[in-house]
Design an enzyme around this catalytic site. Structure first.
Site, mmCIF file in Angstrom:
data_model
loop_
_atom_site.group_PDB
_atom_site.id
_atom_site.type_symbol
_atom_site.label_atom_id
_atom_site.label_comp_id
_atom_site.label_asym_id
_atom_site.label_seq_id
_atom_site.Cartn_x
_atom_site.Cartn_y
_atom_site.Cartn_z
ATOM 1 N N LYS A 122 -9.079 8.815 2.249
ATOM 2 C CA LYS A 122 -9.671 7.484 2.106
ATOM 3 C C LYS A 122 -11.103 7.464 2.621
ATOM 4 C CE LYS A 122 -5.339 4.835 2.334
ATOM 5 N NZ LYS A 122 -4.388 5.935 2.582
ATOM 6 N N PHE A 145 0.982 -3.398 4.124
ATOM 7 C CA PHE A 145 1.218 -4.776 4.544
ATOM 8 C C PHE A 145 2.653 -5.167 4.205
ATOM 9 C CE2 PHE A 145 -3.441 -6.442 4.249
ATOM 10 C CZ PHE A 145 -3.765 -5.678 5.350
ATOM 11 N N CYS A 151 0.803 -1.227 0.000
ATOM 12 C CA CYS A 151 0.000 0.000 0.000
ATOM 13 C C CYS A 151 0.836 1.277 0.000
ATOM 14 C CB CYS A 151 -0.964 -0.009 1.179
ATOM 15 S SG CYS A 151 -2.139 -1.379 1.097
ATOM 16 N N HIS A 208 -9.755 2.911 -0.162
ATOM 17 C CA HIS A 208 -8.346 2.515 -0.137
ATOM 18 C C HIS A 208 -8.056 1.685 -1.380
ATOM 19 C CE1 HIS A 208 -4.450 1.361 0.932
ATOM 20 N NE2 HIS A 208 -4.636 0.832 2.126
ATOM 21 N N HIS A 226 -2.226 8.393 6.182
ATOM 22 C CA HIS A 226 -2.627 7.131 5.562
ATOM 23 C C HIS A 226 -4.096 6.874 5.903
ATOM 24 C CE1 HIS A 226 -2.127 3.196 3.777
ATOM 25 N NE2 HIS A 226 -2.615 2.632 4.874
ATOM 26 N N GLU A 278 -0.525 5.471 13.565
ATOM 27 C CA GLU A 278 -0.162 6.664 12.808
ATOM 28 C C GLU A 278 -0.191 7.913 13.690
ATOM 29 O OE1 GLU A 278 -1.287 8.354 8.377
ATOM 30 O OE2 GLU A 278 -2.631 6.952 9.388
#
Length: 417
Positions: free
Chosen positions: A341, A405, A169, A346, A309, A320
């Site tokens: 997002k 990931f 990502c 996403h 993110h 985060e």
């Protein structure tokens, strides 16, 4: 002599609208593009919502042969490339093709093409031994993710370095910064950089269902993506692409180009911890932020806005938030932070480049896009997450981050020039 990469053209294919203007209109209005999945029948899946792109490749200038040859993700990238090059005003045909490079990110490659072809070859899964004679002539291209970067290179006749960046990502952020590095080191004069993903298929939904990462809020798709909200219950899958024209700053100025921003600093780290898990202290993301700021020669106090993110999973949002506090100190409490997002979902590897595009547009318009659907803040996420409504805000420096990931953590600093 030092070389700086600047962004002079932007192309976007995103949920809620095709093109950078429609994209910005959605973000600035705080509208969401999440809905029940229509690209396949989602009944039976835990999560049945996504942020889809209403995309007709013929309307956007692709020929029947291109449509036949290219996966949906490649089609997105080519349409973005055309918009970005047109806006930049560059005449690429007058360039030395060896000085024109391509850097495209993708997390899952040609997922839709592969799944569709597998269904045909296996007779909808009834045959364990597939019959390859039923495959389309371009099936090999679907199996090789670099075909996405090749599609962009063919579109612009690029003969310089052509790379497919696949770091989960963070692919979109990493592809843009790889493009910037090619400019800085003198390998290329112009780079088409960005990312694309079209992952909305049954296999993708099944994978994320298995780890319960996506939102099961099927009764209210419009409000399913809720980053930093106490009631969030997972991210919402999306699709899309963004491609930018990067060129060396002095050359862009000589030709009178419109410059959105400079790619001033960037860094990546890995937590070497867990395939999908995150440590709560946010140390690796904080380190990536600190190094990116150092490379940009920017103090933490100079960051005017943080594009998070902000996936909408409980562990990511808390991780985060800790990273921002660790890297920015008290300034983290004094700066707006938001997640787009919440509006466009996403889109895995593509989202980082889509977010860089959003940052460039925000910088130009001096408006921070909001975090939609943020009604009940999580007490552990106690920063200014710009709930619901866009905000006018003076900005010269924006920090954008990504988390993926595999433990990937990336940060990029873009500045006005």
């Amino acid at each position: 002599m030092s070389r700086t990469a600047v962004i002079t053209g932007i192309g976007v294919v995103a949920p809620g609208g095709i093109g950078r203007t429609a994209f910005w209109d959605l973000l600035s209005a705080g509208r969401t593009a999440t809905r029940r999945i229509s690209l396949f029948e989602p009944g039976g899946f835990r999560s049945q919502v996504a942020a889809e792109v209403d995309f007709d490749p013929r309307v956007h200038g692709l020929t029947a042969q291109q449509i036949r040859r290219m996966d949906r993700a490649a089609q997105f990238a080519v349409v973005c490339t055309r918009e970005a090059v047109a806006e930049s005003g560059l005449d690429l045909s007058s360039m030395e093709p060896e000085r024109l490079a391509v850097s495209i990110g993708s997390a899952v490659g040609c997922t839709m093409g592969l799944e569709e072809e597998y269904a045909v070859l296996s007779d909808d899964g009834r045959r364990w031994l597939v019959d390859h004679t039923y495959g389309v002539p371009h099936l090999y291209g679907y199996m090789v993710p670099s075909s996405l970067a090749v599609a962009v290179a063919w579109e612009v006749a690029a003969e310089g370095p052509t790379a497919l960046i696949s770091t989960g990502c963070t692919s979109g952020l990493d592809a843009v910064t790889h493009g910037a590095a090619l400019i800085e080191e003198g390998t290329a004069d112009v780079v088409l950089a960005g990312a694309t993903d079209a992952p909305l298929s049954p296999i993708t939904s099944a994978c994320f269902d298995a780890i319960m990462a996506t939102s099961p809020n099927n009764d209210d798709p419009e409000h399913a993506s809720r980053p930093f909200d106490a009631d969030r219950d997972g991210f919402v899958l999306g699709e899309g692409a963004a491609v930018m024209v990067l060129e060396e700053m002095s050359a862009a100025r000589r030709r009178g180009a419109h410059v959105y921003a400079a790619v001033a600093g960037y860094a990546s780290r890995s937590n070497a911890f867990h395939m999908t898990g995150l440590k709560p202290d946010g140390r690796e993301m904080a380190e990536a932020i600190t190094v990116a700021l150092d490379r940009a020669r920017v103090d933490a106090s100079a960051v005017d806005y943080v594009n998070a993110h902000g996936s909408g999973t409980k562990q990511n949002d808390r991780h985060e938030t800790a990273a921002f506090k660790r890297s920015l100190g008290d300034h983290a409490y004094q700066r707006p932070v938001s997640s787009i997002k919440s509006m466009v979902g996403h889109s895995l590897g593509a989202i980082g480049s889509i977010e860089v595009a959003a940052c460039c547009l925000a910088l130009e318009r001096q408006v921070v896009p909001p975090t939609a659907n943020l009604h009940t803040p999580d007490p552990e996420c106690d920063l200014d997450y710009v709930p619901l409504t866009a905000r006018e805000h003076p900005m010269d420096t924006i920090l954008s981050v990504g988390s993926g990931f595999g433990g990937f953590q990336s940060a990029v600093v873009i500045t006005r020039v």
